[in-house]
Design an enzyme around this catalytic site. Structure first.
Site, PDB file in Angstrom:
ATOM      1  N   LYS A   1     -49.742  -1.585 -14.040  1.00  0.00           N
ATOM      2  CA  LYS A   1     -50.378  -1.530 -12.731  1.00  0.00           C
ATOM      3  C   LYS A   1     -49.313  -1.767 -11.660  1.00  0.00           C
ATOM      4  O   LYS A   1     -48.614  -2.786 -11.699  1.00  0.00           O
ATOM      5  CB  LYS A   1     -51.458  -2.608 -12.613  1.00  0.00           C
ATOM      6  CG  LYS A   1     -52.487  -2.324 -11.530  1.00  0.00           C
ATOM      7  CD  LYS A   1     -53.416  -1.181 -11.945  1.00  0.00           C
ATOM      8  CE  LYS A   1     -54.691  -1.164 -11.108  1.00  0.00           C
ATOM      9  NZ  LYS A   1     -55.582  -0.056 -11.540  1.00  0.00           N
TER      10      LYS A   1
ATOM     11  N   THR B   1     -55.106  -1.105 -17.194  1.00  0.00           N
ATOM     12  CA  THR B   1     -54.296  -1.532 -16.057  1.00  0.00           C
ATOM     13  C   THR B   1     -55.131  -2.358 -15.085  1.00  0.00           C
ATOM     14  O   THR B   1     -54.595  -3.232 -14.400  1.00  0.00           O
ATOM     15  CB  THR B   1     -53.682  -0.323 -15.324  1.00  0.00           C
ATOM     16  OG1 THR B   1     -54.706   0.487 -14.763  1.00  0.00           O
ATOM     17  CG2 THR B   1     -52.841   0.516 -16.289  1.00  0.00           C
TER      18      THR B   1
ATOM     19  N   ARG C   1     -13.971   1.656  12.866  1.00  0.00           N
ATOM     20  CA  ARG C   1     -15.306   2.252  12.879  1.00  0.00           C
ATOM     21  C   ARG C   1     -16.357   1.162  12.734  1.00  0.00           C
ATOM     22  O   ARG C   1     -16.067   0.038  12.307  1.00  0.00           O
ATOM     23  CB  ARG C   1     -15.472   3.263  11.740  1.00  0.00           C
ATOM     24  CG  ARG C   1     -15.413   2.651  10.344  1.00  0.00           C
ATOM     25  CD  ARG C   1     -15.754   3.651   9.256  1.00  0.00           C
ATOM     26  NE  ARG C   1     -15.731   3.026   7.930  1.00  0.00           N
ATOM     27  CZ  ARG C   1     -16.160   3.619   6.813  1.00  0.00           C
ATOM     28  NH1 ARG C   1     -16.619   4.854   6.856  1.00  0.00           N
ATOM     29  NH2 ARG C   1     -16.102   2.985   5.654  1.00  0.00           N
TER      30      ARG C   1
ATOM     31  N   GLN D   1     -16.852   0.877  -0.719  1.00  0.00           N
ATOM     32  CA  GLN D   1     -16.703   0.466  -2.114  1.00  0.00           C
ATOM     33  C   GLN D   1     -15.977  -0.869  -2.227  1.00  0.00           C
ATOM     34  O   GLN D   1     -16.354  -1.737  -3.017  1.00  0.00           O
ATOM     35  CB  GLN D   1     -15.941   1.533  -2.913  1.00  0.00           C
ATOM     36  CG  GLN D   1     -16.731   2.799  -3.194  1.00  0.00           C
ATOM     37  CD  GLN D   1     -16.597   3.846  -2.114  1.00  0.00           C
ATOM     38  OE1 GLN D   1     -16.297   3.527  -0.956  1.00  0.00           O
ATOM     39  NE2 GLN D   1     -16.809   5.110  -2.470  1.00  0.00           N
TER      40      GLN D   1
ATOM     41  N   HIS E   1     -24.276   5.708   9.077  1.00  0.00           N
ATOM     42  CA  HIS E   1     -23.195   6.232   9.906  1.00  0.00           C
ATOM     43  C   HIS E   1     -23.481   6.060  11.396  1.00  0.00           C
ATOM     44  O   HIS E   1     -24.595   6.273  11.868  1.00  0.00           O
ATOM     45  CB  HIS E   1     -22.980   7.719   9.610  1.00  0.00           C
ATOM     46  CG  HIS E   1     -22.651   8.006   8.182  1.00  0.00           C
ATOM     47  ND1 HIS E   1     -21.490   7.567   7.590  1.00  0.00           N
ATOM     48  CD2 HIS E   1     -23.330   8.682   7.219  1.00  0.00           C
ATOM     49  CE1 HIS E   1     -21.463   7.973   6.322  1.00  0.00           C
ATOM     50  NE2 HIS E   1     -22.570   8.638   6.076  1.00  0.00           N
TER      51      HIS E   1
END
Length: 286
Positions: free
Chosen positions: A12, A57, A170, A213, A241
């Site tokens: 469920k 369920t 950035r 990363q 971005h």
């Protein structure tokens, strides 16, 4: 051609549970989304339609609600463990139970008034099987973070379709999904959550990033070096971005001040960090 039944489970999903504890005029609130999934000797129901081994369920949903009343709801890991052990012990056909819980935060606005917290969602996944193997994975999702500087991206591979320009300054923004695996099933899960969350924040803010990363690894490493009760961290970091707007048509310069926040498409960086001696995860991440 011969075919056979593969891995299967049923349960469920989307069991919305709100529990209110009343201590006189002061009330306490728990707001959860629970999903259960059971597997085991279920070949007959798939192959012949024999439902004898199937716990409906709807019964699983009722169990979640009844356990909230009978046992209360403390830390979500403990509630998930309680449910998983119950389902495995309830019938011989169920060999494995998976319980996933999301907890939505509320801030107190008065003795019995609350304001929905717009921050991250706390999560957990518990697995338990009839052999007594238990795995507890805690985590969070939708933890939105942003650094306005201290992020670069250059020296990347270039091919005939590359248009992205290198940058040494950035905005770095993401919405963190993180999950961390406990070495055991017991412990102070509330304190562990707060430590792990703080480590994620500190590593994101304190890492001069040459790539998302690199930031991912720094975040996972900080959690594991600061939380000895944990053995593995997995993260998913979408790159939200922010593009510098060209204001030259209006006779204006733009020295890293005005950006367009793009919601899609977006880069998605995923990875795990684990201790060298971490035990096998088994079914922990399914």
């Amino acid at each position: 051609m011969t075919v056979k039944l593969g891995h299967n489970r049923y349960g469920k999903a989307g069991v919305r549970l709100v529990r209110v504890v009343r201590e006189g005029p002061v009330h306490h609130l728990k707001d959860l989304n629970v999903a259960t999934a059971l597997s085991g000797d279920m070949e007959a129901v798939h192959l012949t339609g024999d439902n004898a081994a199937v716990l409906p369920t709807d019964s699983q949903k009722n169990t979640v609600q009844a356990f909230a009343r009978k046992h209360g709801v403390g830390e979500i890991e403990e509630f998930a463990l309680l449910l998983a052990r119950h389902f495995v012990g309830a019938g011989r056909a169920v060999h494995h139970a998976r319980v996933e819980i999301e907890e939505y935060g509320w801030r107190r606005g008065g003795p019995h008034s609350f304001v929905r917290d717009g921050g991250e969602v706390r999560t957990c996944v518990v697995h338990h099987d009839r052999d007594g193997r238990t795995t507890v994975v805690s985590g969070l999702k939708d933890l939105v973070l942003l650094n306005t500087t201290g992020s670069e991206f250059h020296g990347f591979a270039v091919d005939e379709y590359t248009t992205l320009q290198p940058t040494t300054d950035r905005i770095l923004a993401t919405a963190v999904t993180a999950r961390w695996r406990h070495l055991g099933e017991s412990g102070d899960h509330a304190a562990s959550y707060e430590r792990a969350r703080s480590c994620l924040l500190e590593a994101f803010a304190g890492t001069h990033s040459l790539s998302l990363q690199q930031t991912l690894y720094a975040m996972g490493e900080r959690v594991l070096t600061s939380c000895p009760e944990l053995c593995e961290v997995r993260l998913a970091l979408p790159n939200r971005h922010h593009f510098l707007v060209d204001l030259s048509p209006f006779g204006l310069d733009n020295d890293n001040e005005v950006y367009h926040a793009a919601d899609r498409p977006y880069g998605l960086i995923e990875g795990g960090v684990l201790r060298e001696d971490a035990p096998d995860a088994g079914f922990a991440w399914e």
